[in-house]
Design an enzyme around this catalytic site. Structure first.
Site, PDB file in Angstrom:
ATOM      1  N   LYS A  10       0.823  -1.212   0.000  1.00 36.22           N
ATOM      2  CA  LYS A  10       0.000   0.000   0.000  1.00 36.22           C
ATOM      3  C   LYS A  10       0.861   1.269   0.000  1.00 36.22           C
ATOM      4  O   LYS A  10       2.083   1.197   0.207  1.00 36.22           O
ATOM      5  CB  LYS A  10      -0.928  -0.046   1.219  1.00 36.22           C
ATOM      6  N   TYR A  50     -12.314  -3.298  -3.739  1.00 40.43           N
ATOM      7  CA  TYR A  50     -12.780  -3.345  -2.343  1.00 40.43           C
ATOM      8  C   TYR A  50     -14.266  -3.611  -2.191  1.00 40.43           C
ATOM      9  O   TYR A  50     -14.684  -4.149  -1.169  1.00 40.43           O
ATOM     10  CB  TYR A  50     -12.389  -2.062  -1.605  1.00 40.43           C
ATOM     11  N   ARG A  92      -1.774 -14.549   3.964  1.00 41.92           N
ATOM     12  CA  ARG A  92      -2.612 -13.909   5.000  1.00 41.92           C
ATOM     13  C   ARG A  92      -1.964 -14.087   6.377  1.00 41.92           C
ATOM     14  O   ARG A  92      -1.968 -13.176   7.197  1.00 41.92           O
ATOM     15  CB  ARG A  92      -4.018 -14.516   5.019  1.00 41.92           C
ATOM     16  N   THR A  98      -6.149  -7.455  10.338  1.00 43.36           N
ATOM     17  CA  THR A  98      -6.390  -6.138   9.732  1.00 43.36           C
ATOM     18  C   THR A  98      -5.922  -4.979  10.616  1.00 43.36           C
ATOM     19  O   THR A  98      -5.303  -4.029  10.141  1.00 43.36           O
ATOM     20  CB  THR A  98      -7.908  -5.988   9.439  1.00 43.36           C
ATOM     21  N   ARG A 109       2.059  -6.637   9.477  1.00 45.68           N
ATOM     22  CA  ARG A 109       1.321  -5.566  10.155  1.00 45.68           C
ATOM     23  C   ARG A 109       1.740  -5.439  11.622  1.00 45.68           C
ATOM     24  O   ARG A 109       1.802  -4.336  12.160  1.00 45.68           O
ATOM     25  CB  ARG A 109      -0.184  -5.822  10.029  1.00 45.68           C
ATOM     26  N   ASN A 129      -2.051   0.003   7.081  1.00 47.72           N
ATOM     27  CA  ASN A 129      -1.639  -1.347   7.498  1.00 47.72           C
ATOM     28  C   ASN A 129      -0.815  -2.070   6.424  1.00 47.72           C
ATOM     29  O   ASN A 129      -0.758  -3.289   6.384  1.00 47.72           O
ATOM     30  CB  ASN A 129      -2.844  -2.172   7.967  1.00 47.72           C
ATOM     31  N   HIS A 132      -2.088  -5.347   1.269  1.00 44.93           N
ATOM     32  CA  HIS A 132      -3.329  -6.058   0.977  1.00 44.93           C
ATOM     33  C   HIS A 132      -2.960  -7.475   0.532  1.00 44.93           C
ATOM     34  O   HIS A 132      -1.997  -7.663  -0.207  1.00 44.93           O
ATOM     35  CB  HIS A 132      -4.120  -5.398  -0.156  1.00 44.93           C
ATOM     36  N   GLU A 143      -9.252 -10.961  -8.011  1.00 43.37           N
ATOM     37  CA  GLU A 143      -8.306  -9.860  -7.826  1.00 43.37           C
ATOM     38  C   GLU A 143      -7.130  -9.954  -8.796  1.00 43.37           C
ATOM     39  O   GLU A 143      -6.701  -8.942  -9.357  1.00 43.37           O
ATOM     40  CB  GLU A 143      -7.780  -9.852  -6.383  1.00 43.37           C
TER      41      GLU A 143
HETATM   42  N1  UDP Z   1     -10.247  -0.813   6.834  1.00 38.56           N
HETATM   43  C1  UDP Z   1     -10.296   0.347   7.606  1.00 38.56           C
HETATM   44  N2  UDP Z   1     -11.076   0.360   8.725  1.00 38.56           N
HETATM   45  C2  UDP Z   1     -11.813  -0.715   9.113  1.00 38.56           C
HETATM   46  C3  UDP Z   1     -11.761  -1.884   8.317  1.00 38.56           C
HETATM   47  C4  UDP Z   1     -10.978  -1.901   7.193  1.00 38.56           C
HETATM   48  O1  UDP Z   1      -9.635   1.320   7.295  1.00 38.56           O
HETATM   49  O2  UDP Z   1     -12.517  -0.653  10.119  1.00 38.56           O
HETATM   50  C5  UDP Z   1      -9.385  -0.835   5.648  1.00 38.56           C
HETATM   51  C6  UDP Z   1      -8.030  -1.457   5.965  1.00 38.56           C
HETATM   52  O3  UDP Z   1      -7.022  -0.779   5.219  1.00 38.56           O
HETATM   53  C7  UDP Z   1      -8.211  -2.867   5.464  1.00 38.56           C
HETATM   54  C8  UDP Z   1      -9.091  -2.646   4.242  1.00 38.56           C
HETATM   55  O4  UDP Z   1      -9.979  -1.600   4.622  1.00 38.56           O
HETATM   56  O5  UDP Z   1      -6.961  -3.466   5.173  1.00 38.56           O
HETATM   57  C9  UDP Z   1      -9.878  -3.858   3.793  1.00 38.56           C
HETATM   58  O6  UDP Z   1     -10.609  -4.372   4.885  1.00 38.56           O
HETATM   59  P1  UDP Z   1     -10.738  -5.932   5.114  1.00 38.56           P
HETATM   60  O7  UDP Z   1     -11.792  -6.122   6.147  1.00 38.56           O
HETATM   61  O8  UDP Z   1     -10.923  -6.621   3.820  1.00 38.56           O
HETATM   62  O9  UDP Z   1      -9.340  -6.308   5.800  1.00 38.56           O
HETATM   63  P2  UDP Z   1      -8.041  -7.034   5.188  1.00 38.56           P
HETATM   64  O10 UDP Z   1      -8.517  -8.122   4.273  1.00 38.56           O
HETATM   65  O11 UDP Z   1      -7.212  -5.995   4.478  1.00 38.56           O
HETATM   66  O12 UDP Z   1      -7.310  -7.571   6.395  1.00 38.56           O
HETATM   67 MG    MG Z   2      -9.887  -8.057   2.709  1.00 36.34          MG
END
Ligand code: UDP
Ligand code: MG
Length: 171
Positions: A10, A50, A92, A98, A109, A129, A132, A143
């Site tokens: 990112k 997204y 992952r 997240t 992270r 964070n 992705h 994706e």
């Molecule tokens: N995100 C955020 N606030 C939240 C949840 C998600 O800013 O409360 C952002 C964060 O950058 C996250 C992305 O949205 O990585 C995608 O969310 P997801 O739930 O898919 O999490 P990830 O798969 O990235 O762990």
């Molecule tokens: Mg996600």
């Protein structure tokens, strides 16, 4: 099972100049690089990524989708396709949960950030964070084809294939 997964470093990772460090983590575990490029994604591209695929607004609300899209548009990103055995789950695991505050030490992270949802919500800050990573096989397939044309993906052989049981010694 061999899987392809999408990894995006990112804008915060690019701005902090730790792209090489993060890429080297994926190299060390043996995940095979099949495609890589630097791009500044458009709003439409991020909506597809997204929401159409990731259903972020349905899961976390419209506001989070908008905030996160602004963050992802704040600078260029590095997108990669990597292949490996159960690669989606492995990546992952390496990326961590997240919320950086909750992400375990040893994960990207957890090692490179510590922000909490509470802090970013209260202070109107982006949840930087760093990475992705595709979350499921369905997400990964969609994706990879959203971010890369088929011709940009180099489907070369994994080194792991050279270590099949029963393989004869050369001397
Ligand atoms: N995100 C955020 N606030 C939240 C949840 C998600 O800013 O409360 C952002 C964060 O950058 C996250 C992305 O949205 O990585 C995608 O969310 P997801 O739930 O898919 O999490 P990830 O798969 O990235 O762990
Ligand atoms: Mg996600």
């Amino acid at each position: 099972m061999l899987q392809k997964t999408l990894i995006v470093l990112k804008p915060d990772a690019v701005k902090r100049n730790i792209v090489g460090e993060l890429i080297s983590r994926f190299e060390k575990v043996g995940l095979h690089l099949q495609a890589m490029k630097m791009i500044q994604p458009t709003e439409e591209h991020l909506y597809d990524h997204y929401e159409t695929i990731g259903q972020l607004a349905s899961r976390r609300g419209e506001e989070i989708l908008k905030i996160n899209t602004d963050f992802m548009r704040s600078g260029p990103v590095i997108a990669m396709v990597r292949e490996g055995v159960e690669a989606i789950e492995v990546v992952r695991k390496m990326v961590g949960s997240t919320e950086p505050k909750s992400a375990l030490p040893g994960t990207i992270r957890g090692d490179y950030s510590h922000l909490s949802f509470g802090y970013t919500d209260k202070n109107n800050a982006w949840l930087t964070n760093l990475v992705h990573a595709s979350a499921t096989p369905e997400e990964a397939e969609k994706e990879v084809s959203l971010w890369f044309a088929q011709a940009e993906i180099y489907d070369h052989e994994m080194e792991a294939h050279q270590f099949k049981r029963g393989h004869k010694k050369s001397h």
